[in-house]
Motif scaffolding. Structure first.
Motif, PDB file in Angstrom:
ATOM      1  N   LYS A 189      83.208 143.378 -45.409  1.00 54.84           N
ATOM      2  CA  LYS A 189      82.087 143.328 -44.467  1.00 54.84           C
ATOM      3  C   LYS A 189      81.938 141.916 -43.898  1.00 54.84           C
ATOM      4  CE  LYS A 189      77.195 143.949 -43.818  1.00 54.84           C
ATOM      5  NZ  LYS A 189      75.950 144.539 -44.171  1.00 54.84           N
ATOM      6  N   GLU A 243      82.456 141.115 -39.941  1.00 57.17           N
ATOM      7  CA  GLU A 243      81.347 140.497 -39.213  1.00 57.17           C
ATOM      8  C   GLU A 243      81.734 139.110 -38.705  1.00 57.17           C
ATOM      9  OE1 GLU A 243      77.373 142.593 -41.088  1.00 57.17           O
ATOM     10  OE2 GLU A 243      78.188 140.834 -42.132  1.00 57.17           O
ATOM     11  N   VAL A 245      78.716 145.630 -38.039  1.00 58.52           N
ATOM     12  CA  VAL A 245      78.996 146.448 -39.213  1.00 58.52           C
ATOM     13  C   VAL A 245      77.700 147.079 -39.703  1.00 58.52           C
ATOM     14  CG1 VAL A 245      79.850 146.448 -41.595  1.00 58.52           C
ATOM     15  CG2 VAL A 245      80.931 144.959 -39.895  1.00 58.52           C
ATOM     16  N   PRO A 294      76.325 148.059 -46.427  1.00 54.51           N
ATOM     17  CA  PRO A 294      76.812 149.222 -47.140  1.00 54.51           C
ATOM     18  C   PRO A 294      75.789 150.348 -47.222  1.00 54.51           C
ATOM     19  CG  PRO A 294      77.060 147.232 -48.501  1.00 54.51           C
ATOM     20  CD  PRO A 294      76.265 146.875 -47.298  1.00 54.51           C
ATOM     21  N   ILE A 324      80.992 150.955 -45.568  1.00 52.44           N
ATOM     22  CA  ILE A 324      80.562 150.224 -44.377  1.00 52.44           C
ATOM     23  C   ILE A 324      81.237 150.883 -43.181  1.00 52.44           C
ATOM     24  CG2 ILE A 324      80.116 148.042 -45.562  1.00 52.44           C
ATOM     25  CD1 ILE A 324      82.813 147.003 -44.423  1.00 52.44           C
TER      26      ILE A 324
END
Length: 190
Positions: free
Chosen positions: A106, A110, A116, A119, A128
Motif C-alpha cells: 500500500k 501510494e 489506494v 485495507p 487493498i
C-alpha cells in the motif's frame, strides 16, 4: 474439485484482459507490482478465427507460475467497461504473503501517486484496491483466517449457493465472517 469430469486441470495457464497501450501496461505492472515481462505474441490475423485484427499480446509473471496477459487491439473501438456492472465487481486479485507485506505494498503504490482503498477486512483475508492505467481494478490480498474457518466456509459453500439460487438474498450461513471483520467474533460458531 469435482472428480466426475474427465478434465484434470493443472492450474491457470494465463488470464487475458484488454489494455489501451501494451508498453504502458507492461511498464506499469513492472513498476507497481514488480511483475516480470516474459513474452509477447503479435499477429495481423487472429490464429483461432483467421480474422484480420492486428494485436499485441503481452505476458507478465505474477509469481508461482501464474501469468497475466493483455491484448492491445488498435483496430477495435476504444475499450470501455461493462456499464451494467459496478466497477468493484470485475477485478484482478493477487496474493501477498502477510499483513506486513500488504501494508508495505500500500505504501509503495501510494508513493507512486496511485489512490489506494483499504485495507479492507473480509474476515478471513484483508485487501487493498486500486486501478491500473486501463481502468482494471487491482486487489492485493493476504489470507488471515484459520484452518477451521476455511473448512467451515467450504462446508457452507453449497448450502449458501442453494439458498442464494432460491432467494437472491444474502444467506446467513457465514455471518461469523462479518463479526470477525468487525472484531466481534471470539470463536468459530457451531
Amino acid at each position: 474439485m469435482s472428480t466426475s469430469s474427465p478434465v484434470k486441470l493443472g492450474g491457470v495457464h494465463h488470464a487475458a484482459y484488454r489494455c489501451k497501450d501494451a508498453k504502458e501496461t507492461v511498464e506499469w505492472y513492472e513498476r507497481v507490482l514488480g511483475m516480470e515481462y516474459t513474452s509477447a505474441f503479435s499477429e495481423d490475423h487472429v490464429p483461432s478465427t483467421g480474422a484480420y485484427d492486428p494485436y499485441m499480446h503481452v505476458f507478465l509473471d505474477a509469481g508461482n507460475n501464474n501469468i497475466l496477459a493483455f491484448f492491445e487491439l488498435p483496430h477495435q473501438p476504444d475499450m470501455g467497461r461493462d456499464e451494467n456492472t459496478p466497477a468493484w465487481v470485475q477485478h484482478l486479485a493477487f496474493r501477498v504473503e502477510s499483513e506486513e507485506a500488504l501494508l508495505a505494498a500500500k505504501a509503495h503504490v501510494e508513493g507512486l501517486g496511485i489512490d489506494v482503498l483499504g485495507p479492507t477486512h473480509h474476515g478471513i483475508f484483508k485487501s487493498i484496491y486500486f486501478f491500473d492505467p486501463n481502468g482494471h481494478r487491482v486487489e492485493l490480498a493476504t489470507d488471515i483466517g484459520t484452518v477451521e474457518q476455511y473448512a467451515e466456509l467450504k462446508n457452507v459453500a453449497m448450502p449458501m449457493l442453494e439458498e442464494w439460487s432460491e432467494t437472491k438474498t444474502a444467506p446467513r450461513h457465514a455471518d461469523w465472517l462479518h463479526e470477525i471483520a468487525r472484531g466481534e467474533h471470539k470463536k468459530l460458531k457451531d
